[in-house]
Motif scaffolding. Structure first.
Motif, mmCIF file in Angstrom:
data_model
loop_
_atom_site.group_PDB
_atom_site.id
_atom_site.type_symbol
_atom_site.label_atom_id
_atom_site.label_comp_id
_atom_site.label_asym_id
_atom_site.label_seq_id
_atom_site.Cartn_x
_atom_site.Cartn_y
_atom_site.Cartn_z
ATOM 1 N N LYS A 1 57.948 -39.816 -14.926
ATOM 2 C CA LYS A 1 59.326 -39.386 -15.184
ATOM 3 C C LYS A 1 59.417 -38.409 -16.353
ATOM 4 N N ASN A 2 58.419 -38.421 -17.207
ATOM 5 C CA ASN A 2 58.437 -37.473 -18.316
ATOM 6 C C ASN A 2 58.246 -36.026 -17.836
ATOM 7 N N ALA B 1 69.359 -34.485 -25.199
ATOM 8 C CA ALA B 1 69.009 -35.790 -24.624
ATOM 9 C C ALA B 1 67.595 -36.231 -24.973
ATOM 10 N N ASN B 2 66.677 -35.247 -25.180
ATOM 11 C CA ASN B 2 65.284 -35.606 -25.427
ATOM 12 C C ASN B 2 64.660 -34.527 -26.311
ATOM 13 N N ALA B 3 64.491 -34.825 -27.580
ATOM 14 C CA ALA B 3 63.991 -33.842 -28.532
ATOM 15 C C ALA B 3 62.563 -33.407 -28.224
ATOM 16 N N ALA B 4 61.875 -34.141 -27.365
ATOM 17 C CA ALA B 4 60.504 -33.773 -27.007
ATOM 18 C C ALA B 4 60.479 -32.618 -26.011
ATOM 19 N N LYS B 5 61.612 -32.349 -25.412
ATOM 20 C CA LYS B 5 61.696 -31.270 -24.435
ATOM 21 C C LYS B 5 62.600 -30.155 -24.961
ATOM 22 N N ASN C 1 65.368 -32.428 -15.410
ATOM 23 C CA ASN C 1 66.720 -32.913 -15.161
ATOM 24 C C ASN C 1 67.748 -31.881 -15.628
ATOM 25 N N THR D 1 66.230 -30.239 -26.493
ATOM 26 C CA THR D 1 67.402 -30.705 -25.759
ATOM 27 C C THR D 1 68.085 -31.833 -26.514
ATOM 28 N N ASN E 1 70.071 -32.118 -17.724
ATOM 29 C CA ASN E 1 70.409 -32.070 -19.139
ATOM 30 C C ASN E 1 69.418 -31.255 -19.976
ATOM 31 N N GLU E 2 68.397 -30.688 -19.331
ATOM 32 C CA GLU E 2 67.520 -29.785 -20.070
ATOM 33 C C GLU E 2 67.587 -28.353 -19.522
#
Length: 622
Positions: free
Chosen positions: A122-123, A49-53, A127, A47, A129-130
């Motif tokens: 929260k991780n 917003a968060n490359a971990a997801k 959301n 994603t 954005n994913e």
């Protein structure tokens, strides 16, 4: 597809506040491609917003949805399967955005547990954005939901929630005049979907038919032929899937029913492509709404026809191109069967159009009729003709071609080919620059003599004059017309003989079983009710039957004639006028001999009046 994939990849890996639209005709494979290819690619992209997801794609059909709340509910239900892990919750933002939709659901307590709470890391939240939301059937909204409302909702998703939105649509079918103005607010890229039919074919047959290895192998081996045939008229994957799914039943049932010793096994390389071609042709017309189980306009009349532009160009029988006779059925036929033999298979037609379950025995009988199989063997004449037919002819070398063409002509002179083949024989003999150096006048004469010689063994072909049309631009036009005319004359004699036999059976029927005769003559779905069967009736015998019958039978005969000749009677019934006039003469004479009162006089007067009216109407109409 690489360009489309690259655009989607760029869209998902960069910041944006707009949606991407993929547009194309209905059935072209947009939905199939998203579900079976694009969704898997999206799941591998980190994603923005968060490359971990990684992104989680969901698809929502807008078909028939009438409120924004219903759309929100559908989004929530699409996300719900992702939340089986109890540690995963919806983020507050997404929960708030969908709360109206969720409130529409029963059992709110069950769904309420999946919203975020303070104990959840929260991780582990999901959301907006994913999530990649794909809205399908954009042009099929309910009339209750305006395009303005929908675009406003999507705008709030892409701008406020930073959600990635992909829209699948057929823009040509979107009606609102202000659509393109509104579209500018939310759509950043509009991509024309151009299907890679070859890749889609590979994917769908493995997806649909992996459980039928023999059929899957057949499809793989005939992939090029199937795609080329289908794409002459359509690129609609839904229609192709429909055809291939039905043909799987045809293929498997036929394979299971046919014995290993049957002669048809030796001709499978010719038979199977012909069957799948007919299934494609029928399936296309059925999905176009041009045919149905009952609506068979022209499709079954043209039974065995060679569609060759050498002698067929939809011209009138005399070569003049009068008014255009081509309708959609014929146009599709010309595309699918150009330079090939058209064969009508009732068992496949009835099954594909929903009229009956598939009957493999019926198909086997039809194939043996087509191939002229007798006692599990194909007649030598038709075996030779099969070798010379397209595309098998291209297997032959020049020497073999000349050898088989000479054999074909020998069989033709003996009368071993039916009337339907007469133009094929001429065309096959002179094609490829007349390698046998045949004299055209002698060739014409030999074919006609053969037709006359074999006439006693021929069957009447109802549509022969239509099927044997001659192209006015053919260099052999005169010879072809002469051959055609000779075949038509023979066929007309066969038709008269057939009618006489059939009409004689009808005449005998009223004497043996009047109620059955009356029922058939009154039923518009029975052919004899629309044929000039009375023209051959013996007037004296029919009148005597009327004379000796009771009042009930007399009244039924009167009503039958009244219904048979309405205000505008069919011109087909014109030949019956002599029968009616002679019968009228006898009825008038009888009426004058009766007393002025009573049922008998009433019936004869009615009989006379109906006959007079019928004669008048036929004369006026014709």
């Amino acid at each position: 597809m690489k360009q489309l994939n690259d655009i989607i990849d760029f869209y998902l890996t960069h910041d944006s506040n707009y949606a991407v639209m993929i547009t194309g005709d209905w059935g072209i494979g947009k939905t199939y491609y998203f579900r079976n290819t694009l969704a898997q690619k999206i799941e591998q992209i980190p994603t923005f917003a968060n490359a971990a997801k990684k992104y989680k794609p969901v698809i929502i059909s807008l078909f028939g949805l009438s409120t924004i709340e219903e759309i929100q509910t559908e989004i929530f239900l699409s996300i719900y399967p992702l939340l089986k892990n109890k540690s995963v919750k919806l983020g507050a933002s997404i929960g708030k955005a969908l709360i109206k939709g969720v409130l529409k659901l029963h059992g709110l307590d069950e769904y309420g547990k999946i919203f975020s709470d303070v104990e959840t890391n929260k991780n582990d939240w999901i959301n907006f954005n994913e999530i990649v939301v794909c809205f399908d059937d954009f042009e099929r909204l309910s009339g209750k939901l305006s395009i303005d409302e929908l675009i406003g909702f999507i705008n709030s998703l892409v701008e406020t929630e930073s959600i990635k939105v992909i829209i699948l649509a057929n823009e040509d079918k979107i009606v609102p005049k202000n659509y393109f103005t509104l579209k500018e607010k939310i759509v950043g890229n509009s991509i024309e979907f151009i299907q890679d039919i070859s890749s889609a074919f590979d994917s769908l047959i493995k997806d649909k038919f992996s459980g039928f290895p023999k059929y899957l192998k057949f499809l793989e081996e005939h992939k090029k032929f199937i795609i080329e045939t289908f794409c002459k008229q359509s690129n609609n994957l839904r229609v192709l899937i429909f055809i291939l799914t039905y043909f799987q039943t045809i293929f498997s049932s036929y394979e299971n029913q046919l014995s290993s010793a049957d002669i048809l096994r030796k001709h499978e390389k010719e038979i199977m492509p012909r069957l799948i071609k007919f299934a494609i042709f029928t399936g296309l017309l059925y999905k176009m709404g041009e045919i149905s189980f009952k609506k068979r306009d022209k499709i079954e009349e043209v039974f065995f026809i060679k569609r060759s532009d050498q002698y067929w160009n939809n011209a009138d029988s005399d070569g003049n191109k009068g008014k255009d006779r081509r309708d959609k059925v014929e146009k599709v036929m010309d595309k699918i069967y150009k330079n090939d033999l058209y064969v009508f298979f009732p068992s496949i037609y009835d099954f594909l159009t929903g009229g009956t379950v598939f009957n493999p025995d019926g198909l086997i009988f039809e194939l043996k009729t087509y191939l002229h199989v007798h006692d599990n063997d194909i007649s030598p004449a038709y075996d030779v003709l099969s070798k010379l037919n397209y595309p098998k002819v291209f297997v032959l070398n020049d020497s073999d071609y000349k050898f088989y063409t000479k054999q074909m002509l020998d069989y033709a002179k003996k009368g071993d080919y039916s009337l339907e083949e007469c133009l094929v024989i001429f065309s096959f003999s002179v094609r490829f620059n007349n390698p046998l150096n045949l004299d055209f006048d002698s060739l014409e004469s030999g074919i006609i003599k053969g037709l006359k010689k074999g006439a006693h063994s021929f069957s009447y072909a109802p549509s022969l004059s239509y099927n044997l049309a001659v192209d006015s631009s053919s260099p052999h036009k005169t010879h072809l017309i002469n051959i055609r005319n000779a075949a038509v004359v023979i066929n007309e004699k066969l038709g008269i003989a057939l009618d006489n036999r059939k009409f004689k059976e009808v005449e005998n029927l009223y004497k043996k079983d009047f109620e059955k005769f009356y029922s058939q003559m009154s039923d518009k779905n029975v052919p004899i009710s629309r044929e000039a069967v009375l023209k051959t009736f013996n007037v004296r015998e029919f009148y005597n039957f009327f004379l000796k019958s009771n009042g009930d039978v007399k009244w039924k005969i009167i009503n039958m004639l009244k219904e048979r000749y309405p205000v505008y009677p069919s011109s087909v019934l014109k030949p019956e006028i002599s029968f009616l006039e002679e019968l009228l003469s006898k009825a008038d004479k009888k009426a004058r001999s009766l007393s002025a009162k009573g049922i008998s006089l009433f019936l004869y007067n009615e009989f006379s009046d109906v006959l007079k009216e019928a004669v008048t109407r036929i004369r006026e109409e014709n």
